[in-house]
Structures are given as C-alpha cells and as structure tokens.
Design a protein around this motif. Sequence first.
Motif, PDB file in Angstrom:
ATOM      1  N   THR A  90       0.814  -1.214   0.000  1.00  0.00           N
ATOM      2  CA  THR A  90       0.000   0.000   0.000  1.00  0.00           C
ATOM      3  C   THR A  90       0.848   1.265   0.000  1.00  0.00           C
ATOM      4  OG1 THR A  90      -1.721  -1.192   1.222  1.00  0.00           O
ATOM      5  CG2 THR A  90      -1.918   1.193   1.120  1.00  0.00           C
ATOM      6  N   VAL A  91       1.822   1.362   0.895  1.00  0.00           N
ATOM      7  CA  VAL A  91       2.658   2.566   0.958  1.00  0.00           C
ATOM      8  C   VAL A  91       3.459   2.764  -0.324  1.00  0.00           C
ATOM      9  CG1 VAL A  91       4.638   3.629   2.114  1.00  0.00           C
ATOM     10  CG2 VAL A  91       2.743   2.730   3.472  1.00  0.00           C
ATOM     11  N   PRO A  92       4.157   1.729  -0.865  1.00  0.00           N
ATOM     12  CA  PRO A  92       4.851   1.931  -2.142  1.00  0.00           C
ATOM     13  C   PRO A  92       3.922   2.386  -3.264  1.00  0.00           C
ATOM     14  CG  PRO A  92       5.646  -0.065  -1.108  1.00  0.00           C
ATOM     15  CD  PRO A  92       4.476   0.403  -0.298  1.00  0.00           C
ATOM     16  N   VAL A  93       2.701   1.849  -3.326  1.00  0.00           N
ATOM     17  CA  VAL A  93       1.743   2.274  -4.346  1.00  0.00           C
ATOM     18  C   VAL A  93       1.401   3.751  -4.170  1.00  0.00           C
ATOM     19  CG1 VAL A  93      -0.680   2.053  -5.087  1.00  0.00           C
ATOM     20  CG2 VAL A  93       0.728   0.017  -4.808  1.00  0.00           C
ATOM     21  N   LEU A  94       1.152   4.167  -2.942  1.00  0.00           N
ATOM     22  CA  LEU A  94       0.804   5.565  -2.667  1.00  0.00           C
ATOM     23  C   LEU A  94       1.962   6.503  -2.994  1.00  0.00           C
ATOM     24  CD1 LEU A  94      -1.086   5.098   0.728  1.00  0.00           C
ATOM     25  CD2 LEU A  94      -2.105   5.817  -1.429  1.00  0.00           C
ATOM     26  N   VAL A  95       3.183   6.093  -2.656  1.00  0.00           N
ATOM     27  CA  VAL A  95       4.350   6.958  -2.839  1.00  0.00           C
ATOM     28  C   VAL A  95       4.781   7.025  -4.298  1.00  0.00           C
ATOM     29  CG1 VAL A  95       6.813   7.253  -2.294  1.00  0.00           C
ATOM     30  CG2 VAL A  95       5.196   6.669  -0.482  1.00  0.00           C
ATOM     31  N   TYR A  96       4.934   5.863  -4.944  1.00  0.00           N
ATOM     32  CA  TYR A  96       5.532   5.823  -6.276  1.00  0.00           C
ATOM     33  C   TYR A  96       4.525   5.974  -7.410  1.00  0.00           C
ATOM     34  CZ  TYR A  96       9.666   4.283  -3.752  1.00  0.00           C
ATOM     35  OH  TYR A  96      10.725   4.209  -2.888  1.00  0.00           O
ATOM     36  N   LEU A  97       3.279   5.585  -7.186  1.00  0.00           N
ATOM     37  CA  LEU A  97       2.287   5.660  -8.257  1.00  0.00           C
ATOM     38  C   LEU A  97       1.346   6.853  -8.107  1.00  0.00           C
ATOM     39  CD1 LEU A  97       1.367   1.888  -8.743  1.00  0.00           C
ATOM     40  CD2 LEU A  97       3.085   3.260  -9.927  1.00  0.00           C
ATOM     41  N   PHE A  98       1.120   7.319  -6.870  1.00  0.00           N
ATOM     42  CA  PHE A  98       0.255   8.485  -6.659  1.00  0.00           C
ATOM     43  C   PHE A  98       1.033   9.730  -6.236  1.00  0.00           C
ATOM     44  CE2 PHE A  98      -2.821   4.991  -6.167  1.00  0.00           C
ATOM     45  CZ  PHE A  98      -3.817   5.420  -7.028  1.00  0.00           C
ATOM     46  N   GLY A  99       2.350   9.595  -6.021  1.00  0.00           N
ATOM     47  CA  GLY A  99       3.186  10.754  -5.713  1.00  0.00           C
ATOM     48  C   GLY A  99       2.935  11.382  -4.360  1.00  0.00           C
TER      49      GLY A  99
END
Length: 264
Positions: free
Chosen positions: A27-36
């Motif tokens: 969840t955190v990698p998706v939020l950081v890298y894909l949603f900025g």
Amino acid sequence: MDTTGYIASIFIGISLGLIGGGGSILTVPVLVYLFGIDAAVATVYSLFIVGMTSVAGSFTYFRKGLVNMKTALIFGIPSIISVFLTRTFFVPAIPDEVFTLANFSLTKDIMLMLLFAVLMIFASYNMIKKCKGEDCFKTDNKPVKNTAIVLQGALVGFVTGLIGAGGGFLIIPALVGLLKLDIKNAIGTSLFIIALNSLFGFGVSVSHFVIEWNLILKILGLAILGVLIGSWLSTKIDGKKLKPAFGWFVLVMGVYILIKETLI
C-alpha cells in the motif's frame, strides 16, 4: 500513473483475499511511487486503507467463527498502546532531515521508505519459504510467558504505527507459534487485530494531516473489490501455491526501493 495505481489497488485486495495477507505491504509503495504522495502522509493513508480492507477481509472469518476474540484482546491491547505511543510521540519526533553525510541527505521520507523496504524483504522470506500451515511457525512446547506475548504485540503496534503496514507477517506466526491457534483462526484473528491497530492509528493521526478523502476512498473501494475477487479465486486456485511467487515479487520491490532511495 494514477491508472496504474488504481489497478495496483485492486491487486492489494486480491492478495489479501487469495493468500490471506501480504497485500497491505504494497500500500505505501503504491501511494508513494504511483500516486506521488509523501511517505509520511502515505503511512497515514495506508492505516485507513489497510484497516478498512482488513475489516472487509475479516467479515467471512467472523461468520465462520474463526476470530478468537479473547486472543485478539490479549495480543491487541499492548499492540494498540504501542500504536498510540508510536503515532503520538515517536513519529512526530523524527526530524524532516535526519542527517547529512557527504552528498547524501537522509530525510524523514527516505528513512520511512528504507524501513519499509527492509520490512518487505523480511516479510518476503515468510512467503517464499517452503512449509505448510502450522509447520511454518513451529515452536517448542515450553509454556509461553505473558511477557513474550506482550512484547510481540507491542512490536506489531510499533511497526503498524511507524510505517502503516498491517504486520500480518508478524502476527500470524505469533498466534500460531506462541498462542497455538490453528492457521485459519490465526488468519481471521490477525485480520481483526490489523483492523483495530490500523484504524486506531489512523484516528490518532488524522487531525494532523489534510486527508484527500476522494483519493483514499477510491483506493479503498478498489482494494475491497480485490478482496472479493481474491476470495472468489481462492475457491478456484490454491493460494498457497501463489504465495511464494508473490513473496519473490515483494522481495524484488523491497530491493528496488532500497536502490531507488539510496543510489538513484
């Protein structure tokens, strides 16, 4: 990248529904890298998404009587206290710039992502190793001291509070190995504990951030859709066979984050 992020959100839920865990660690990698989204904010969003997704995931286990409430309280109370202390005192005390060495500056966001990468690598081991059910978490038959249970619960609470991960890869081995639950009860009880910890941590932190409710509710909806898809797939596919493959994916992602945050 938003479209990719929304697709990834579905797979977070599919993992939870299909193999009983693992999805929340993405969840955190998706939020950081894909949603900025900044890492510190992403941990807060993750607490809400992971918590609500775990509520949805635990519903079936409640219906089947596979949530041990007594165990959830014994393990969960020190865990919740740890979440509170971590989110209230420890996380706010981390400076925006931890230290600077030569040309490398360790910021709060980078530190959180590095810790998350280490967690992913550690969690991937539990997914990759070859064992079945309770055999993965065998311990000796010595009586379990309450201190060990309290410390394990506090550790899970610290991990959840610090980086917004559910900590199922820590909870399930403790429930099976220390408290002798069977694997199905352990998964159901783990989901309940994750929901309590994550939503409590979100409640403690929500007043300190401006929340993009439109975004996180979309991600949550897709993750819950993924849980339903994963639960249906679990009746068609043996999730245990897919778990090692997912573990390798988590390992690669963890190594990628380490390299990206330190070398790239």
